[in-house]
Design a protein around this motif. Structure first.
Motif, PDB file in Angstrom:
ATOM      1  N   LYS A   1       0.827  -1.213   0.000  1.00 12.71           N
ATOM      2  CA  LYS A   1       0.000   0.000   0.000  1.00 12.71           C
ATOM      3  C   LYS A   1       0.859   1.260   0.000  1.00 12.71           C
ATOM      4  O   LYS A   1       0.520   2.247  -0.656  1.00 12.71           O
ATOM      5  N   GLN A   2       1.985   1.224   0.709  1.00 13.14           N
ATOM      6  CA  GLN A   2       2.890   2.366   0.687  1.00 13.14           C
ATOM      7  C   GLN A   2       3.478   2.569  -0.702  1.00 13.14           C
ATOM      8  O   GLN A   2       3.626   3.703  -1.165  1.00 13.14           O
ATOM      9  N   GLN A   3       3.817   1.462  -1.364  1.00  4.48           N
ATOM     10  CA  GLN A   3       4.353   1.565  -2.719  1.00  4.48           C
ATOM     11  C   GLN A   3       3.297   2.089  -3.684  1.00  4.48           C
ATOM     12  O   GLN A   3       3.627   2.807  -4.628  1.00  4.48           O
ATOM     13  N   LEU A   4       2.037   1.750  -3.448  1.00  2.00           N
ATOM     14  CA  LEU A   4       0.972   2.293  -4.283  1.00  2.00           C
ATOM     15  C   LEU A   4       0.874   3.810  -4.105  1.00  2.00           C
ATOM     16  O   LEU A   4       0.677   4.536  -5.079  1.00  2.00           O
ATOM     17  N   GLY A   5       1.029   4.274  -2.884  1.00  2.00           N
ATOM     18  CA  GLY A   5       1.051   5.708  -2.651  1.00  2.00           C
ATOM     19  C   GLY A   5       2.226   6.374  -3.349  1.00  2.00           C
ATOM     20  O   GLY A   5       2.093   7.463  -3.926  1.00  2.00           O
ATOM     21  N   ASP A   6       3.381   5.711  -3.332  1.00  2.00           N
ATOM     22  CA  ASP A   6       4.542   6.239  -4.049  1.00  2.00           C
ATOM     23  C   ASP A   6       4.291   6.253  -5.554  1.00  2.00           C
ATOM     24  O   ASP A   6       4.715   7.176  -6.251  1.00  2.00           O
ATOM     25  N   ALA A   7       3.603   5.243  -6.052  1.00  2.00           N
ATOM     26  CA  ALA A   7       3.297   5.198  -7.487  1.00  2.00           C
ATOM     27  C   ALA A   7       2.349   6.325  -7.871  1.00  2.00           C
ATOM     28  O   ALA A   7       2.469   6.899  -8.959  1.00  2.00           O
ATOM     29  N   ASN A   8       1.416   6.644  -6.985  1.00  2.00           N
ATOM     30  CA  ASN A   8       0.510   7.755  -7.270  1.00  2.00           C
ATOM     31  C   ASN A   8       1.238   9.100  -7.290  1.00  2.00           C
ATOM     32  O   ASN A   8       0.796  10.027  -7.960  1.00  2.00           O
ATOM     33  N   ARG A   9       2.357   9.168  -6.570  1.00  2.00           N
ATOM     34  CA  ARG A   9       3.158  10.381  -6.580  1.00  2.00           C
ATOM     35  C   ARG A   9       4.241  10.355  -7.659  1.00  2.00           C
ATOM     36  O   ARG A   9       5.050  11.269  -7.741  1.00  2.00           O
ATOM     37  N   GLY A  10       4.282   9.290  -8.451  1.00  2.00           N
ATOM     38  CA  GLY A  10       5.234   9.202  -9.544  1.00  2.00           C
ATOM     39  C   GLY A  10       6.581   8.640  -9.169  1.00  2.00           C
ATOM     40  O   GLY A  10       7.534   8.744  -9.928  1.00  2.00           O
ATOM     41  N   ARG A  11       6.706   8.005  -8.030  1.00  2.00           N
ATOM     42  CA  ARG A  11       7.990   7.462  -7.572  1.00  2.00           C
ATOM     43  C   ARG A  11       8.147   5.972  -7.864  1.00  2.00           C
ATOM     44  O   ARG A  11       9.224   5.419  -7.643  1.00  2.00           O
ATOM     45  N   ALA A  12       7.096   5.299  -8.279  1.00  2.00           N
ATOM     46  CA  ALA A  12       7.149   3.866  -8.566  1.00  2.00           C
ATOM     47  C   ALA A  12       6.242   3.572  -9.753  1.00  2.00           C
ATOM     48  O   ALA A  12       5.461   4.420 -10.181  1.00  2.00           O
ATOM     49  N   ILE A  13       6.363   2.355 -10.270  1.00  2.00           N
ATOM     50  CA  ILE A  13       5.557   1.954 -11.420  1.00  2.00           C
ATOM     51  C   ILE A  13       4.194   1.482 -10.911  1.00  2.00           C
ATOM     52  O   ILE A  13       4.102   0.560 -10.097  1.00  2.00           O
ATOM     53  N   LEU A  14       3.139   2.101 -11.398  1.00  2.83           N
ATOM     54  CA  LEU A  14       1.794   1.866 -10.884  1.00  2.83           C
ATOM     55  C   LEU A  14       1.314   0.439 -11.138  1.00  2.83           C
ATOM     56  O   LEU A  14       0.745  -0.191 -10.247  1.00  2.83           O
ATOM     57  N   SER A  15       1.533  -0.088 -12.329  1.00  2.00           N
ATOM     58  CA  SER A  15       0.995  -1.410 -12.666  1.00  2.00           C
ATOM     59  C   SER A  15       1.583  -2.507 -11.790  1.00  2.00           C
ATOM     60  O   SER A  15       0.882  -3.439 -11.377  1.00  2.00           O
ATOM     61  N   ILE A  16       2.866  -2.401 -11.481  1.00  2.00           N
ATOM     62  CA  ILE A  16       3.504  -3.412 -10.628  1.00  2.00           C
ATOM     63  C   ILE A  16       2.945  -3.343  -9.214  1.00  2.00           C
ATOM     64  O   ILE A  16       2.675  -4.376  -8.588  1.00  2.00           O
TER      65      ILE A  16
END
Length: 94
Positions: A17-32
């Motif tokens: 869930k934290q990585q999903l938040g990072d993906a929403n901020r553009g710091r990680a790949i959303l699909s993964i």
């Protein structure tokens, strides 16, 4: 004991869930992140149901000895296909 696997799964779910938040901020790949979260969610819910069933049986007094509820349920110990190898508290069939 029975909650160690649940604790590990919940920790992995929180990290996802934290990585999903990072993906929403553009710091990680959303699909993964979404794929990982969608894989973990049903596993965590299944383990919650398993632990809840064991706790309810223990509260009603139907499970008295530790060995009875620490074993993962199997019908035939010689048939290895019925034993789930990822459960840490199961006994090996030899």
């Amino acid at each position: 004991m029975i909650t160690s696997r649940l604790n590990n799964l919940i920790r992995a779910y929180r990290i996802a869930k934290q990585q999903l938040g990072d993906a929403n901020r553009g710091r990680a790949i959303l699909s993964i992140c979404l794929r990982r979260l969608n894989r973990l969610r049903p596993i965590v819910l299944a383990e919650l149901k398993y632990v809840a069933a064991l706790v309810n049986l223990m509260r009603r007094g139907l499970l008295k000895r530790k060995a009875e509820w620490m074993r993962f349920p199997t019908q035939n110990p010689q048939n290895r296909s019925q034993i789930i190898p990822s459960h840490p508290n199961q006994e090996t069939a030899t």
